[in-house]
Scaffold this active site. Structure first.
Site, mmCIF file in Angstrom:
data_model
loop_
_atom_site.group_PDB
_atom_site.id
_atom_site.type_symbol
_atom_site.label_atom_id
_atom_site.label_comp_id
_atom_site.label_asym_id
_atom_site.label_seq_id
_atom_site.Cartn_x
_atom_site.Cartn_y
_atom_site.Cartn_z
ATOM 1 N N ILE A 87 0.844 -1.199 0.000
ATOM 2 C CA ILE A 87 0.000 0.000 0.000
ATOM 3 C C ILE A 87 0.881 1.252 0.000
ATOM 4 O O ILE A 87 0.585 2.237 -0.684
ATOM 5 C CB ILE A 87 -0.964 0.000 1.206
ATOM 6 N N SER A 130 -7.268 -1.289 10.465
ATOM 7 C CA SER A 130 -7.893 -2.352 9.668
ATOM 8 C C SER A 130 -9.333 -2.553 10.108
ATOM 9 O O SER A 130 -9.664 -2.372 11.294
ATOM 10 C CB SER A 130 -7.105 -3.651 9.882
ATOM 11 N N TYR A 179 -2.431 -9.923 15.655
ATOM 12 C CA TYR A 179 -2.291 -8.861 14.644
ATOM 13 C C TYR A 179 -3.399 -7.823 14.813
ATOM 14 O O TYR A 179 -3.144 -6.610 14.914
ATOM 15 C CB TYR A 179 -2.335 -9.451 13.216
ATOM 16 N N LYS A 222 -3.547 -3.575 16.095
ATOM 17 C CA LYS A 222 -4.214 -2.436 15.430
ATOM 18 C C LYS A 222 -5.140 -1.735 16.423
ATOM 19 O O LYS A 222 -5.182 -0.500 16.498
ATOM 20 C CB LYS A 222 -5.014 -2.917 14.210
ATOM 21 N N PHE A 242 -10.505 -1.794 4.355
ATOM 22 C CA PHE A 242 -11.217 -3.051 4.142
ATOM 23 C C PHE A 242 -10.263 -3.993 3.377
ATOM 24 O O PHE A 242 -9.154 -4.211 3.849
ATOM 25 C CB PHE A 242 -12.616 -2.769 3.570
ATOM 26 N N LEU A 277 -6.938 -13.740 -0.437
ATOM 27 C CA LEU A 277 -7.625 -14.323 -1.588
ATOM 28 C C LEU A 277 -7.059 -13.885 -2.944
ATOM 29 O O LEU A 277 -6.758 -14.726 -3.786
ATOM 30 C CB LEU A 277 -9.117 -13.983 -1.492
ATOM 31 N N GLY A 337 -11.667 -18.281 12.421
ATOM 32 C CA GLY A 337 -11.566 -16.829 12.624
ATOM 33 C C GLY A 337 -12.255 -16.016 11.545
ATOM 34 O O GLY A 337 -12.381 -14.800 11.685
HETATM 35 P P1 NAD Z 1 3.458 -4.564 3.486
HETATM 36 O O1 NAD Z 1 4.039 -5.656 4.324
HETATM 37 O O2 NAD Z 1 3.533 -4.703 2.020
HETATM 38 O O3 NAD Z 1 4.077 -3.164 3.912
HETATM 39 C C1 NAD Z 1 4.544 -2.897 5.204
HETATM 40 C C2 NAD Z 1 5.949 -2.335 5.063
HETATM 41 O O4 NAD Z 1 6.464 -2.020 6.358
HETATM 42 C C3 NAD Z 1 6.933 -3.325 4.432
HETATM 43 O O5 NAD Z 1 7.598 -2.699 3.374
HETATM 44 C C4 NAD Z 1 7.884 -3.676 5.569
HETATM 45 O O6 NAD Z 1 9.197 -3.961 5.101
HETATM 46 C C5 NAD Z 1 7.810 -2.446 6.429
HETATM 47 N N1 NAD Z 1 8.081 -2.665 7.855
HETATM 48 C C6 NAD Z 1 7.575 -3.626 8.664
HETATM 49 N N2 NAD Z 1 8.048 -3.489 9.910
HETATM 50 C C7 NAD Z 1 8.885 -2.399 9.898
HETATM 51 C C8 NAD Z 1 9.668 -1.754 10.881
HETATM 52 N N3 NAD Z 1 9.714 -2.220 12.131
HETATM 53 N N4 NAD Z 1 10.400 -0.683 10.528
HETATM 54 C C9 NAD Z 1 10.361 -0.221 9.255
HETATM 55 N N5 NAD Z 1 9.639 -0.790 8.278
HETATM 56 C C10 NAD Z 1 8.903 -1.870 8.594
HETATM 57 O O7 NAD Z 1 1.937 -4.393 3.954
HETATM 58 P P2 NAD Z 1 0.781 -3.539 3.299
HETATM 59 O O8 NAD Z 1 -0.230 -4.479 2.778
HETATM 60 O O9 NAD Z 1 1.319 -2.495 2.405
HETATM 61 O O10 NAD Z 1 0.169 -2.888 4.615
HETATM 62 C C11 NAD Z 1 0.566 -1.611 5.085
HETATM 63 C C12 NAD Z 1 -0.104 -1.346 6.421
HETATM 64 O O11 NAD Z 1 -1.527 -1.451 6.259
HETATM 65 C C13 NAD Z 1 0.262 -2.346 7.514
HETATM 66 O O12 NAD Z 1 0.342 -1.664 8.747
HETATM 67 C C14 NAD Z 1 -0.922 -3.297 7.523
HETATM 68 O O13 NAD Z 1 -1.109 -3.911 8.778
HETATM 69 C C15 NAD Z 1 -2.060 -2.359 7.193
HETATM 70 N N6 NAD Z 1 -3.220 -3.055 6.600
HETATM 71 C C16 NAD Z 1 -3.032 -3.793 5.463
HETATM 72 C C17 NAD Z 1 -4.123 -4.459 4.907
HETATM 73 C C18 NAD Z 1 -3.951 -5.317 3.677
HETATM 74 O O14 NAD Z 1 -4.862 -6.073 3.354
HETATM 75 N N7 NAD Z 1 -2.853 -5.237 2.938
HETATM 76 C C19 NAD Z 1 -5.386 -4.362 5.500
HETATM 77 C C20 NAD Z 1 -5.532 -3.579 6.642
HETATM 78 C C21 NAD Z 1 -4.429 -2.911 7.177
HETATM 79 C C1 UD1 Z 2 -7.616 -11.008 6.282
HETATM 80 C C2 UD1 Z 2 -7.341 -10.935 7.756
HETATM 81 C C3 UD1 Z 2 -7.506 -9.520 8.239
HETATM 82 C C4 UD1 Z 2 -6.606 -8.591 7.433
HETATM 83 C C5 UD1 Z 2 -6.930 -8.759 5.958
HETATM 84 C C6 UD1 Z 2 -6.042 -7.938 5.092
HETATM 85 C C7 UD1 Z 2 -7.940 -13.160 8.611
HETATM 86 C C8 UD1 Z 2 -8.901 -13.946 9.438
HETATM 87 N N1 UD1 Z 2 -8.242 -11.842 8.449
HETATM 88 O O1 UD1 Z 2 -8.947 -10.573 6.035
HETATM 89 O O2 UD1 Z 2 -7.180 -9.432 9.614
HETATM 90 O O3 UD1 Z 2 -6.814 -7.243 7.831
HETATM 91 O O4 UD1 Z 2 -6.762 -10.128 5.595
HETATM 92 O O5 UD1 Z 2 -4.732 -8.390 5.136
HETATM 93 O O6 UD1 Z 2 -6.958 -13.682 8.119
HETATM 94 N N2 UD1 Z 2 -10.456 -17.045 1.110
HETATM 95 C C9 UD1 Z 2 -10.595 -18.261 0.480
HETATM 96 N N3 UD1 Z 2 -9.467 -18.911 0.083
HETATM 97 C C10 UD1 Z 2 -8.206 -18.402 0.279
HETATM 98 C C11 UD1 Z 2 -8.077 -17.148 0.933
HETATM 99 C C12 UD1 Z 2 -9.230 -16.507 1.343
HETATM 100 O O7 UD1 Z 2 -11.695 -18.744 0.281
HETATM 101 O O8 UD1 Z 2 -7.211 -19.070 -0.093
HETATM 102 C C13 UD1 Z 2 -11.681 -16.321 1.515
HETATM 103 C C14 UD1 Z 2 -11.781 -16.030 2.999
HETATM 104 O O9 UD1 Z 2 -12.404 -17.071 3.676
HETATM 105 C C15 UD1 Z 2 -12.587 -14.720 3.007
HETATM 106 C C16 UD1 Z 2 -12.162 -14.026 1.699
HETATM 107 O O10 UD1 Z 2 -11.622 -15.053 0.878
HETATM 108 O O11 UD1 Z 2 -13.968 -15.008 2.921
HETATM 109 C C17 UD1 Z 2 -11.123 -12.950 1.896
HETATM 110 O O12 UD1 Z 2 -10.008 -13.498 2.614
HETATM 111 P P1 UD1 Z 2 -8.659 -12.678 2.835
HETATM 112 O O13 UD1 Z 2 -8.191 -12.147 1.536
HETATM 113 O O14 UD1 Z 2 -7.729 -13.548 3.599
HETATM 114 O O15 UD1 Z 2 -9.105 -11.432 3.703
HETATM 115 P P2 UD1 Z 2 -9.894 -11.383 5.101
HETATM 116 O O16 UD1 Z 2 -10.072 -12.717 5.693
HETATM 117 O O17 UD1 Z 2 -11.108 -10.550 4.902
#
Ligand code: NAD
Ligand code: UD1
Length: 338
Positions: A12, A124, A149, A153, A178, A200, A294
């Site tokens: 992101i 999140s 995790y 948050k 989301f 997914l 979960g």
């Molecule tokens: P990502 O792992 O691709 O990015 C996180 C970055 O932080 C990485 O580049 C990693 O190297 C860096 N990092 C981790 N720990 C560090 C530290 N201690 N010091 C410096 N850098 C560090 O993840 P993302 O998907 O881009 O997510 C970014 C943020 O959004 C995270 O906090 C994640 O929890 C949150 N978030 C992500 C999702 C998702 O689905 N991707 C959903 C909800 C929230």
């Molecule tokens: C998951 C995390 C959530 C996190 C988010 C983004 C869990 C329980 N929740 O959300 O905390 O913020 O990722 O990183 O892990 N699915 C399949 N097959 C797969 C993978 C997923 O059917 O191989 C389904 C899941 O059951 C769900 C949907 O796809 O219904 C989305 O799953 P996923 O992408 O893992 O996201 P979340 O579970 O919503």
């Protein structure tokens, strides 16, 4: 005058860097490469046609942060850095509390010392827990999370609220994401998970490219229209654009404000698989497997507050997300290692 992006090398963060540069912001990026590769930022600079300072530094490294804040005038921080794998957090809770919670405390301490008291935080939808009904609204109760995790948050949100109470100069914009999917439309940057993906969309893309054999659909007996889990998938570029608005908001307000960043529309696992196949003309073989522990049936946002106060709204559709995820995956079958 610059915005510091922690974790700016990640999925992101890298997309957000591009949107901020497009909006004319100066940025400074920090990452410890725990879950990212230098190639991502090289491509960000190539796409944006601009360079910016980068610090290979951990958010728990207080001296390293001090050097960065001494070298630059930082107006606000967008704080992405953190560990994010739910399953791993159950195995290694202390690593998650140390990295995510202690790291944020250290970051805020150094920010305050430097007189920078504006933070936009990556939270999140997971903080809403299992029992709130969708559409989820920002004022619903939070904290009934099911894994370390998610708890990090929730705890960080509470810490940032306390910090804002303690000092009226602080601003914390808490963004509850989301399900971000998709990639930059150039196909040059995208999500590059280590090992077998947990989420997914990266799993679907890796099945489509032939790296994985078939998708396991986790449960088809949920109380949803087709029995599979429903989520609010949001294009990562829309999410990145939300950060540009959130940082503008943080620069002109004080106190805490919480925003959902989602589309407001639910999409089931099978709907996403079908959309991916149709958008890209590829096969995604799947089998139905038991539910994943979960997981909840349905999770989608009410995004009205972000539209009202930030003037932000997701504009890309599931078909755009599928097309852009596939462009990234097919042009970079092994992610940034190519
Ligand atoms: P990502 O792992 O691709 O990015 C996180 C970055 O932080 C990485 O580049 C990693 O190297 C860096 N990092 C981790 N720990 C560090 C530290 N201690 N010091 C410096 N850098 C560090 O993840 P993302 O998907 O881009 O997510 C970014 C943020 O959004 C995270 O906090 C994640 O929890 C949150 N978030 C992500 C999702 C998702 O689905 N991707 C959903 C909800 C929230
Ligand atoms: C998951 C995390 C959530 C996190 C988010 C983004 C869990 C329980 N929740 O959300 O905390 O913020 O990722 O990183 O892990 N699915 C399949 N097959 C797969 C993978 C997923 O059917 O191989 C389904 C899941 O059951 C769900 C949907 O796809 O219904 C989305 O799953 P996923 O992408 O893992 O996201 P979340 O579970 O919503």
């Amino acid at each position: 005058m610059a915005i510091l992006i922690t974790g700016g090398c990640g999925y992101i963060g890298s997309h957000t860097c591009i949107e901020l540069l497009k909006a004319g912001q100066e940025i400074v990026v920090l990452d410890n490469y725990d879950n990212a590769k230098p190639e991502a930022l090289r491509r960000v600079q190539e796409l944006a046609g601009k360079t910016f300072p980068f610090y290979e530094c951990d958010i728990r490294d207080e001296e390293g942060l001090r050097r960065l804040f001494a070298a630059h005038t930082i107006d606000a921080v967008i704080h992405f850095a953190g560990l994010k794998a739910v399953g791993e957090s159950v195995q290694k809770p202390l690593a998650y509390y140390d990295n995510n919670v202690s790291g944020t405390v250290t970051l805020c301490r150094v920010m305050a010392e430097a007189g920078c008291k504006r933070i936009v935080f990556s939270s999140s939808a997971t903080v809403y827990g299992m029992s709130n009904p969708s559409p989820l609204k920002e004022d619903m109760p939070t904290g009934a999370v099911t894994n370390p995790y998610g708890r990090t948050k929730y705890i960080i949100e509470e810490i940032l609220k306390d910090v804002c109470v303690s000092d009226p100069e602080w601003t914390a914009v808490l963004l509850r994401y989301f399900n971000p999917i998709g990639a930059h439309e150039s196909g040059r940057i995208g999500e590059d998970p280590n090992g077998i993906p947990n989420n997914l969309m990266p799993y679907i893309s890796q099945v489509a490219i032939g790296r994985l054999e078939r998708l396991a659909v986790f449960g088809d007996d949920y109380d949803t229209p087709d029995g599979t889990g429903v989520r609010d998938y949001i294009h990562v570029v829309d999410l990145a654009a939300g950060h540009v608005k959130a940082v503008d908001y943080a620069l002109s307000h004080t106190g805490v404000e919480i925003f959902n960043l989602g589309t407001g529309t639910g999409c089931s696992v099978l709907e996403l698989v079908n959309a991916f196949q149709e958008a890209n003309g590829v096969e995604v073989p799947y089998t139905v497997a038991p539910r994943r522990a979960g997981d909840i049936a349905t999770c989608y946002s009410d995004p009205a507050k972000a539209e009202k106060l930030l003037g932000w709204k997701a504009v890309r559709h599931v078909v755009d997300m599928c097309r852009d995820s596939w462009r990234w995956q097919s042009q970079n079958p092994n992610g940034y290692e190519d």
